[in-house]
Design a protein around this motif. Structure first.
Motif, PDB file in Angstrom:
ATOM      1  N   UNK A   1      -0.656   0.252  -3.000  1.00 18.54           N
ATOM      2  CA  UNK A   1      -1.960   0.607  -2.748  1.00 18.54           C
ATOM      3  C   UNK A   1      -1.973   0.644  -1.342  1.00 18.54           C
ATOM      4  N   UNK A   2      -2.512   1.662  -0.780  1.00 13.21           N
ATOM      5  CA  UNK A   2      -2.909   1.620   0.729  1.00 13.21           C
ATOM      6  C   UNK A   2      -3.871   2.582   1.126  1.00 13.21           C
ATOM      7  N   UNK A   3      -4.347   2.587   2.217  1.00 11.50           N
ATOM      8  CA  UNK A   3      -5.284   3.815   2.658  1.00 11.50           C
ATOM      9  C   UNK A   3      -4.296   5.047   3.128  1.00 11.50           C
ATOM     10  N   UNK A   4      -5.052   6.087   3.425  1.00 13.27           N
ATOM     11  CA  UNK A   4      -4.393   7.198   3.856  1.00 13.27           C
ATOM     12  C   UNK A   4      -3.469   7.328   4.755  1.00 13.27           C
ATOM     13  N   UNK A   5      -3.425   6.206   5.722  1.00 14.23           N
ATOM     14  CA  UNK A   5      -2.559   6.022   6.850  1.00 14.23           C
ATOM     15  C   UNK A   5      -1.640   5.034   6.432  1.00 14.23           C
ATOM     16  N   UNK A   6      -1.410   4.635   5.209  1.00  7.61           N
ATOM     17  CA  UNK A   6      -0.484   3.419   4.786  1.00  7.61           C
ATOM     18  C   UNK A   6      -0.872   1.903   5.083  1.00  7.61           C
ATOM     19  N   UNK A   7      -2.060   1.871   5.755  1.00  6.04           N
ATOM     20  CA  UNK A   7      -2.462   0.338   5.659  1.00  6.04           C
ATOM     21  C   UNK A   7      -3.232  -0.099   4.878  1.00  6.04           C
ATOM     22  N   UNK A   8      -3.647  -1.583   4.990  1.00  2.00           N
ATOM     23  CA  UNK A   8      -4.057  -2.019   3.701  1.00  2.00           C
ATOM     24  C   UNK A   8      -5.489  -1.321   3.237  1.00  2.00           C
ATOM     25  N   UNK A   9      -5.720  -1.483   2.049  1.00  2.00           N
ATOM     26  CA  UNK A   9      -6.942  -1.081   1.639  1.00  2.00           C
ATOM     27  C   UNK A   9      -8.140  -1.840   2.161  1.00  2.00           C
ATOM     28  N   UNK A  10      -9.368  -1.226   2.616  1.00  2.00           N
ATOM     29  CA  UNK A  10     -10.501  -1.694   2.964  1.00  2.00           C
ATOM     30  C   UNK A  10     -11.527  -1.137   1.736  1.00  2.00           C
ATOM     31  N   UNK A  11     -12.238  -1.813   1.048  1.00  2.00           N
ATOM     32  CA  UNK A  11     -12.968  -1.260   0.108  1.00  2.00           C
ATOM     33  C   UNK A  11     -14.187  -0.287   0.670  1.00  2.00           C
ATOM     34  N   UNK A  12     -14.689  -0.699   1.866  1.00  2.00           N
ATOM     35  CA  UNK A  12     -15.688   0.002   2.442  1.00  2.00           C
ATOM     36  C   UNK A  12     -15.069   1.398   3.226  1.00  2.00           C
ATOM     37  N   UNK A  13     -13.837   1.486   3.181  1.00  2.00           N
ATOM     38  CA  UNK A  13     -13.413   2.510   3.976  1.00  2.00           C
ATOM     39  C   UNK A  13     -13.357   3.755   3.103  1.00  2.00           C
ATOM     40  N   UNK A  14     -13.068   3.727   1.689  1.00  2.00           N
ATOM     41  CA  UNK A  14     -13.316   4.673   0.838  1.00  2.00           C
ATOM     42  C   UNK A  14     -12.167   5.617   0.811  1.00  2.00           C
ATOM     43  N   UNK A  15     -10.868   5.376   1.353  1.00  2.00           N
ATOM     44  CA  UNK A  15      -9.787   5.935   0.904  1.00  2.00           C
ATOM     45  C   UNK A  15      -8.621   5.188   0.185  1.00  2.00           C
ATOM     46  N   UNK A  16      -7.882   5.907  -0.503  1.00  2.00           N
ATOM     47  CA  UNK A  16      -7.034   5.225  -1.452  1.00  2.00           C
ATOM     48  C   UNK A  16      -5.976   5.983  -1.983  1.00  2.00           C
ATOM     49  N   UNK A  17      -4.852   5.475  -1.831  1.00  2.00           N
ATOM     50  CA  UNK A  17      -3.382   6.005  -2.258  1.00  2.00           C
ATOM     51  C   UNK A  17      -2.663   4.862  -3.070  1.00  2.00           C
ATOM     52  N   UNK A  18      -2.518   5.168  -4.476  1.00  2.00           N
ATOM     53  CA  UNK A  18      -2.064   4.052  -5.316  1.00  2.00           C
ATOM     54  C   UNK A  18      -0.857   4.954  -5.913  1.00  2.00           C
ATOM     55  N   UNK A  19       0.277   4.194  -6.150  1.00  2.00           N
ATOM     56  CA  UNK A  19       1.618   4.981  -6.464  1.00  2.00           C
ATOM     57  C   UNK A  19       2.603   3.707  -7.334  1.00  2.00           C
ATOM     58  N   UNK A  20       3.587   4.005  -8.105  1.00  4.31           N
ATOM     59  CA  UNK A  20       4.420   3.282  -8.533  1.00  4.31           C
ATOM     60  C   UNK A  20       5.488   2.512  -7.388  1.00  4.31           C
ATOM     61  N   UNK A  21       4.963   2.868  -5.935  1.00  4.71           N
ATOM     62  CA  UNK A  21       5.772   2.297  -5.170  1.00  4.71           C
ATOM     63  C   UNK A  21       6.970   3.007  -4.622  1.00  4.71           C
ATOM     64  N   UNK A  22       7.537   3.655  -5.604  1.00  9.00           N
ATOM     65  CA  UNK A  22       8.789   4.454  -5.047  1.00  9.00           C
ATOM     66  C   UNK A  22       8.508   5.584  -4.327  1.00  9.00           C
ATOM     67  N   UNK A  23       7.372   6.360  -4.817  1.00  9.85           N
ATOM     68  CA  UNK A  23       7.053   7.555  -4.145  1.00  9.85           C
ATOM     69  C   UNK A  23       6.026   7.317  -3.063  1.00  9.85           C
ATOM     70  N   UNK A  24       5.601   6.135  -2.662  1.00  2.96           N
ATOM     71  CA  UNK A  24       4.701   6.205  -1.978  1.00  2.96           C
ATOM     72  C   UNK A  24       4.543   6.723  -0.681  1.00  2.96           C
ATOM     73  N   UNK A  25       5.860   6.527   0.052  1.00  5.30           N
ATOM     74  CA  UNK A  25       6.009   6.956   1.269  1.00  5.30           C
ATOM     75  C   UNK A  25       6.229   8.840   1.596  1.00  5.30           C
ATOM     76  N   UNK A  26       6.436   9.018   0.697  1.00  4.54           N
ATOM     77  CA  UNK A  26       6.708  10.448   0.380  1.00  4.54           C
ATOM     78  C   UNK A  26       5.298  11.239   0.150  1.00  4.54           C
ATOM     79  N   UNK A  27       4.595  10.508  -0.565  1.00  9.62           N
ATOM     80  CA  UNK A  27       2.999  10.975  -0.924  1.00  9.62           C
ATOM     81  C   UNK A  27       2.363  10.930   0.537  1.00  9.62           C
TER      82      UNK A  27
END
Length: 266
Positions: free
Chosen positions: A230-256
Protein backbone atom coordinates in the motif's frame (compact mmCIF):
# COMPACT_ATOMS: atom_id res chain seq x y z
CA UNK A 1 3.23 -4.90 21.31
CA UNK A 2 3.09 -8.72 20.96
CA UNK A 3 0.72 -10.09 18.33
CA UNK A 4 -1.16 -12.06 20.95
CA UNK A 5 -2.15 -8.82 22.62
CA UNK A 6 -4.40 -8.01 19.69
CA UNK A 7 -6.63 -11.08 20.06
CA UNK A 8 -9.02 -9.50 22.56
CA UNK A 9 -9.33 -6.35 20.45
CA UNK A 10 -10.03 -8.44 17.37
CA UNK A 11 -12.75 -10.43 19.13
CA UNK A 12 -14.61 -7.27 20.13
CA UNK A 13 -14.27 -5.79 16.62
CA UNK A 14 -15.65 -8.98 15.12
CA UNK A 15 -18.63 -8.96 17.48
CA UNK A 16 -19.40 -5.36 16.57
CA UNK A 17 -19.09 -5.97 12.83
CA UNK A 18 -21.28 -9.06 12.88
CA UNK A 19 -24.00 -7.26 14.86
CA UNK A 20 -23.98 -4.30 12.46
CA UNK A 21 -24.05 -6.61 9.45
CA UNK A 22 -27.08 -8.46 10.79
CA UNK A 23 -28.89 -5.13 11.13
CA UNK A 24 -28.04 -4.23 7.54
CA UNK A 25 -29.34 -7.51 6.13
CA UNK A 26 -32.55 -7.08 8.13
CA UNK A 27 -33.20 -3.70 6.47
CA UNK A 28 -31.84 -4.42 3.00
CA UNK A 29 -35.14 -5.12 1.26
CA UNK A 30 -37.20 -2.55 3.13
CA UNK A 31 -37.93 0.98 1.91
CA UNK A 32 -34.99 3.19 2.86
CA UNK A 33 -35.25 6.93 3.41
CA UNK A 34 -31.96 8.72 2.92
CA UNK A 35 -30.38 12.14 3.22
CA UNK A 36 -27.39 13.66 1.45
CA UNK A 37 -24.17 14.82 3.06
CA UNK A 38 -21.29 16.35 1.10
CA UNK A 39 -22.92 15.93 -2.32
CA UNK A 40 -26.05 14.65 -4.06
CA UNK A 41 -24.51 11.17 -4.34
CA UNK A 42 -23.06 11.03 -0.82
CA UNK A 43 -25.92 9.34 0.98
CA UNK A 44 -26.71 8.44 4.57
CA UNK A 45 -29.58 6.43 6.04
CA UNK A 46 -30.91 5.80 9.51
CA UNK A 47 -29.38 2.32 9.22
CA UNK A 48 -25.90 3.85 8.84
CA UNK A 49 -26.46 5.81 12.03
CA UNK A 50 -27.96 2.87 13.92
CA UNK A 51 -25.07 0.62 12.90
CA UNK A 52 -22.51 3.16 14.07
CA UNK A 53 -24.25 3.51 17.44
CA UNK A 54 -24.34 -0.27 17.77
CA UNK A 55 -20.65 -0.61 16.95
CA UNK A 56 -19.69 2.17 19.34
CA UNK A 57 -21.71 0.66 22.18
CA UNK A 58 -20.10 -2.73 21.61
CA UNK A 59 -16.49 -1.53 21.56
CA UNK A 60 -17.00 0.95 24.40
CA UNK A 61 -18.41 -1.73 26.68
CA UNK A 62 -15.09 -3.53 26.37
CA UNK A 63 -12.80 -0.52 26.09
CA UNK A 64 -14.53 2.60 27.43
CA UNK A 65 -11.38 4.74 27.38
CA UNK A 66 -10.48 4.30 23.70
CA UNK A 67 -11.01 7.14 21.22
CA UNK A 68 -13.63 6.60 18.54
CA UNK A 69 -13.81 8.02 15.01
CA UNK A 70 -16.95 7.16 13.05
CA UNK A 71 -18.12 8.35 9.66
CA UNK A 72 -21.53 9.50 10.86
CA UNK A 73 -20.90 11.10 14.25
CA UNK A 74 -17.27 12.18 14.01
CA UNK A 75 -14.65 11.75 16.70
CA UNK A 76 -15.07 11.28 20.42
CA UNK A 77 -11.71 11.81 22.10
CA UNK A 78 -10.53 10.35 25.39
CA UNK A 79 -6.81 11.12 24.93
CA UNK A 80 -6.09 7.41 24.51
CA UNK A 81 -3.24 5.92 22.44
CA UNK A 82 -5.93 3.68 20.92
CA UNK A 83 -8.59 4.79 18.45
CA UNK A 84 -11.37 2.83 16.76
CA UNK A 85 -11.93 3.99 13.16
CA UNK A 86 -15.33 2.90 11.85
CA UNK A 87 -17.35 2.99 8.66
CA UNK A 88 -20.72 1.48 9.57
CA UNK A 89 -21.81 0.97 5.94
CA UNK A 90 -19.28 1.53 3.19
CA UNK A 91 -21.35 1.48 0.04
CA UNK A 92 -24.44 3.28 1.31
CA UNK A 93 -25.46 4.20 -2.24
CA UNK A 94 -25.53 0.48 -3.08
CA UNK A 95 -27.45 -0.24 0.11
CA UNK A 96 -30.08 2.40 -0.65
CA UNK A 97 -30.71 0.83 -4.06
CA UNK A 98 -30.81 -2.72 -2.71
CA UNK A 99 -27.60 -3.64 -4.53
CA UNK A 100 -25.94 -6.15 -2.19
CA UNK A 101 -22.38 -4.87 -2.21
CA UNK A 102 -21.49 -2.95 0.94
CA UNK A 103 -19.55 -3.66 4.08
CA UNK A 104 -18.76 -2.81 7.67
CA UNK A 105 -15.22 -1.62 8.38
CA UNK A 106 -13.63 -1.42 11.82
CA UNK A 107 -9.98 -0.58 12.35
CA UNK A 108 -8.07 -0.11 15.60
CA UNK A 109 -5.22 2.36 15.58
CA UNK A 110 -2.49 2.33 18.23
CA UNK A 111 -0.13 5.31 18.33
CA UNK A 112 -0.67 6.03 14.66
CA UNK A 113 -0.48 2.44 13.36
CA UNK A 114 -3.43 0.23 12.46
CA UNK A 115 -3.12 -2.96 14.52
CA UNK A 116 -6.52 -4.61 13.99
CA UNK A 117 -8.76 -4.60 10.93
CA UNK A 118 -12.19 -6.18 10.38
CA UNK A 119 -14.34 -5.94 7.26
CA UNK A 120 -17.67 -7.76 7.09
CA UNK A 121 -19.68 -8.39 3.94
CA UNK A 122 -22.98 -9.35 5.52
CA UNK A 123 -24.79 -10.36 2.34
CA UNK A 124 -22.11 -12.99 1.59
CA UNK A 125 -21.30 -13.73 5.23
CA UNK A 126 -17.63 -13.05 4.57
CA UNK A 127 -15.66 -11.85 7.58
CA UNK A 128 -12.21 -10.49 6.74
CA UNK A 129 -9.83 -10.00 9.67
CA UNK A 130 -6.24 -8.97 10.22
CA UNK A 131 -3.89 -8.17 13.08
CA UNK A 132 -0.53 -6.48 12.70
CA UNK A 133 2.08 -9.20 12.30
CA UNK A 134 -0.57 -11.91 12.56
CA UNK A 135 -1.75 -12.28 8.97
CA UNK A 136 -5.06 -11.74 7.20
CA UNK A 137 -7.97 -14.17 7.13
CA UNK A 138 -11.35 -14.78 5.51
CA UNK A 139 -13.72 -16.73 7.76
CA UNK A 140 -10.68 -18.17 9.49
CA UNK A 141 -8.76 -19.18 6.36
CA UNK A 142 -5.42 -17.47 5.69
CA UNK A 143 -5.43 -14.94 2.84
CA UNK A 144 -2.74 -14.27 0.25
CA UNK A 145 -2.68 -11.68 -2.49
CA UNK A 146 -2.71 -12.66 -6.15
CA UNK A 147 0.53 -13.96 -7.69
CA UNK A 148 -0.13 -12.12 -10.99
CA UNK A 149 3.02 -10.24 -11.96
CA UNK A 150 1.95 -8.07 -14.89
CA UNK A 151 -0.36 -5.06 -14.91
CA UNK A 152 -1.62 -6.17 -18.32
CA UNK A 153 -2.93 -9.38 -16.74
CA UNK A 154 -4.49 -7.68 -13.72
CA UNK A 155 -8.05 -6.94 -12.65
CA UNK A 156 -8.35 -3.60 -10.88
CA UNK A 157 -10.88 -1.56 -8.95
CA UNK A 158 -11.37 2.15 -8.35
CA UNK A 159 -13.91 4.72 -7.27
CA UNK A 160 -14.80 8.24 -8.34
CA UNK A 161 -15.04 10.72 -5.48
CA UNK A 162 -17.56 13.51 -5.33
CA UNK A 163 -14.87 15.76 -6.84
CA UNK A 164 -15.66 14.05 -10.14
CA UNK A 165 -18.96 15.93 -10.26
CA UNK A 166 -17.05 19.19 -10.76
CA UNK A 167 -13.91 18.00 -12.56
CA UNK A 168 -13.64 14.70 -14.41
CA UNK A 169 -9.83 14.62 -14.49
CA UNK A 170 -7.70 12.87 -13.47
CA UNK A 171 -10.39 10.22 -12.93
CA UNK A 172 -11.23 9.57 -16.58
CA UNK A 173 -7.60 9.71 -17.71
CA UNK A 174 -6.63 7.09 -15.17
CA UNK A 175 -9.63 4.96 -16.05
CA UNK A 176 -8.99 5.02 -19.79
CA UNK A 177 -5.30 4.21 -19.47
CA UNK A 178 -5.81 1.36 -17.03
CA UNK A 179 -8.85 -0.07 -18.78
CA UNK A 180 -6.71 -0.40 -21.89
CA UNK A 181 -3.66 -1.62 -20.00
CA UNK A 182 -5.20 -4.34 -17.84
CA UNK A 183 -7.87 -7.02 -17.87
CA UNK A 184 -10.31 -4.33 -16.76
CA UNK A 185 -11.42 -2.00 -13.99
CA UNK A 186 -14.36 -2.55 -11.71
CA UNK A 187 -16.12 0.37 -10.00
CA UNK A 188 -18.05 -1.45 -7.30
CA UNK A 189 -19.05 1.34 -4.98
CA UNK A 190 -17.35 0.07 -1.83
CA UNK A 191 -13.74 0.89 -1.03
CA UNK A 192 -13.59 -1.49 1.92
CA UNK A 193 -14.79 -4.50 -0.09
CA UNK A 194 -12.42 -3.59 -2.92
CA UNK A 195 -9.51 -3.64 -0.47
CA UNK A 196 -10.72 -6.94 0.97
CA UNK A 197 -10.78 -8.33 -2.58
CA UNK A 198 -7.15 -7.30 -3.11
CA UNK A 199 -6.20 -9.07 0.12
CA UNK A 200 -8.10 -12.17 -1.00
CA UNK A 201 -6.40 -12.28 -4.41
CA UNK A 202 -9.61 -11.53 -6.28
CA UNK A 203 -8.22 -8.22 -7.54
CA UNK A 204 -4.62 -7.30 -8.24
CA UNK A 205 -4.99 -3.64 -7.41
CA UNK A 206 -7.10 -0.73 -6.23
CA UNK A 207 -6.56 3.01 -6.43
CA UNK A 208 -8.59 6.01 -5.34
CA UNK A 209 -8.25 9.57 -4.04
CA UNK A 210 -10.35 11.80 -1.75
CA UNK A 211 -10.87 8.99 0.72
CA UNK A 212 -11.54 9.24 4.45
CA UNK A 213 -9.73 7.43 7.28
CA UNK A 214 -12.70 5.12 7.86
CA UNK A 215 -12.63 4.07 4.20
CA UNK A 216 -9.13 2.62 4.39
CA UNK A 217 -8.07 1.95 8.00
CA UNK A 218 -9.03 -1.72 8.16
CA UNK A 219 -8.45 -2.48 4.48
CA UNK A 220 -4.87 -1.31 4.28
CA UNK A 221 -3.94 -3.65 7.13
CA UNK A 222 -5.72 -6.54 5.41
CA UNK A 223 -3.76 -5.96 2.21
CA UNK A 224 -0.35 -5.69 3.86
CA UNK A 225 -0.95 -8.71 6.11
CA UNK A 226 -1.98 -10.73 3.05
CA UNK A 227 1.40 -9.92 1.48
CA UNK A 228 0.42 -6.89 -0.58
CA UNK A 229 1.65 -3.33 -0.83
CA UNK A 230 0.00 0.00 0.00
CA UNK A 231 1.13 3.56 -0.68
CA UNK A 232 -0.16 6.96 -1.63
CA UNK A 233 -0.31 8.00 -5.28
CA UNK A 234 3.35 9.03 -5.23
CA UNK A 235 4.54 5.77 -3.69
CA UNK A 236 5.06 7.19 -0.21
CA UNK A 237 3.63 5.69 3.01
CA UNK A 238 -0.10 6.08 3.47
CA UNK A 239 -1.32 8.89 5.73
CA UNK A 240 -4.94 8.31 6.73
CA UNK A 241 -5.83 11.98 6.57
CA UNK A 242 -4.23 12.43 3.14
CA UNK A 243 -7.01 10.50 1.43
CA UNK A 244 -5.04 8.80 -1.35
CA UNK A 245 -4.44 5.07 -1.61
CA UNK A 246 -2.93 2.57 -4.02
CA UNK A 247 -3.18 -1.04 -2.85
CA UNK A 248 -1.85 -3.97 -4.87
CA UNK A 249 -0.47 -7.47 -4.70
CA UNK A 250 2.98 -5.85 -4.72
CA UNK A 251 4.05 -7.24 -8.09
CA UNK A 252 2.20 -4.59 -10.11
CA UNK A 253 2.64 -1.71 -7.70
CA UNK A 254 5.33 0.20 -9.57
CA UNK A 255 3.61 -0.25 -12.92
CA UNK A 256 0.32 1.00 -11.52
CA UNK A 257 2.00 4.00 -9.90
CA UNK A 258 3.77 4.84 -13.19
CA UNK A 259 0.48 4.81 -15.05
CA UNK A 260 -1.23 6.97 -12.46
CA UNK A 261 1.65 9.44 -12.45
CA UNK A 262 1.78 9.64 -16.25
CA UNK A 263 -1.93 10.31 -16.61
CA UNK A 264 -1.89 12.87 -13.78
CA UNK A 265 0.59 14.96 -15.77
CA UNK A 266 -1.60 15.11 -18.88
Amino acid sequence: MPVGSYAAFLKVAQQAALAAGALQVKHLRRPRAFATKRSAIDLVTQVDKACERLIERTVRRAYPDFDFLGEERGQRTAASPYRWIVDPIDGTNNFVHGFPFFGVSIGLEHQGRIVVGVIFDATRQELFTATRGGGAYLNGERLHVSPTRRLAHSLLSTGFSTAFLKQDEPFLGWFKALQRGSHGIRRMGSTVLSLAAVAAGRLEGFYERDLWPWDIAAGLLLVTEAGGCVSNLEGRPVVLTEGCLVATNGHIHRALLRTLSHRSSK
